[in-house]
Scaffold this active site. Structure first.
Site, PDB file in Angstrom:
ATOM      1  N   CYS A 138      10.907   2.128  40.575  1.00 29.08           N
ATOM      2  CA  CYS A 138      10.384   1.075  39.715  1.00 29.08           C
ATOM      3  C   CYS A 138      11.218  -0.207  39.836  1.00 29.08           C
ATOM      4  CB  CYS A 138      10.316   1.596  38.277  1.00 29.08           C
ATOM      5  SG  CYS A 138       9.327   0.604  37.142  1.00 29.08           S
ATOM      6  N   ILE A 139      11.808  -0.691  38.743  1.00 29.68           N
ATOM      7  CA  ILE A 139      12.600  -1.919  38.766  1.00 29.68           C
ATOM      8  C   ILE A 139      14.055  -1.665  39.170  1.00 29.68           C
ATOM      9  CG2 ILE A 139      13.294  -1.797  36.330  1.00 29.68           C
ATOM     10  CD1 ILE A 139      12.325  -4.985  38.359  1.00 29.68           C
TER      11      ILE A 139
END
Length: 220
Positions: A138-139
């Protein structure tokens, strides 16, 4: 390898808006056990940036601790990141969730000028220097872009975040649901997860592919 591979998993709290993304974390742990490895969860022992109501998105007037919140996902079997020893593990994985950008680093507030929590930076750099594989979902790949030279990662296809990765000295590869980006030279594997508008089965697919790729790297 005669023993089971040991994978360290750094959690950023509990809950996608202010901590670790629970689906990403849980499905990563599932994939680790499914493919014959063991894990140990870690988290920084510090106050999380803020607490959000996950129904309304509004900030709540309370304080929580990153380690104690992450223990909810780890069912209590978790260690302070201050205890991390790279020699004890073969792989390091950082699931996403906004906590990765708020509690593990300051990317949510400072963008490409972000700083990384000292204990997180120490763990990542120790594994990198030992040439042990590192994964991020993800991030969380922005943390690797901030710390590792010329690393290639993916956060999906978001133009602004990809541009920030480039500004931090990294390289970005566009990916879609369930796909992974593999940087063989730096021994890094990443997958976009909820950086895309994803379903939980797509999260599981990406997490499993990431874990498999990291386990393959151990033997190389």
């Amino acid at each position: 390898m005669s023993r089971k591979p040991s994978i360290a998993v750094i959690l950023a709290g509990c809950g996608n808006k202010d901590g670790a993304e629970i689906h990403e974390a849980t499905l990563t742990l599932w994939a680790i056990h499914r493919h014959g490895a063991d894990y140990q969860c870690y988290a920084p022992d510090k106050k999380q940036h803020h607490v959000l109501n996950h129904i309304t998105g509004e900030e709540m007037a309370e304080e929580r601790n990153v380690l104690i919140e992450a223990a909810r996902i780890a069912r209590g079997d978790i260690k302070s990141l201050a205890q991390f020893d790279a020699q004890a593990h073969d792989v390091l994985i950082l699931p996403g969730g906004f906590g990765a950008a708020k509690n593990l680093c300051t990317y949510a507030f400072d963008g490409p000028e972000c700083t990384v929590d000292e204990s997180v930076a120490a763990a990542v750099q120790a594994m990198y220097l030992a040439k042990k594989p590192i994964g991020a979902l993800c991030i969380a790949p922005v943390i690797l872009a901030r710390l590792l030279p010329n690393v290639m990662v993916t956060i999906g296809s978001d133009v602004q975040t990809a541009g920030h990765i480039t500004r931090m000295g990294g390289r970005h590869q566009n990916t879609t649901h369930g796909e992974i980006a593999v940087d063989t030279a730096n021994r890094v594997v990443t997958t976009p997860c909820y950086m895309l508008d994803a379903r939980v089965d797509q999260i599981g697919e990406g997490a499993e592919r990431l874990v498999l790729a990291l386990l393959e790297m151990i033997e190389k």
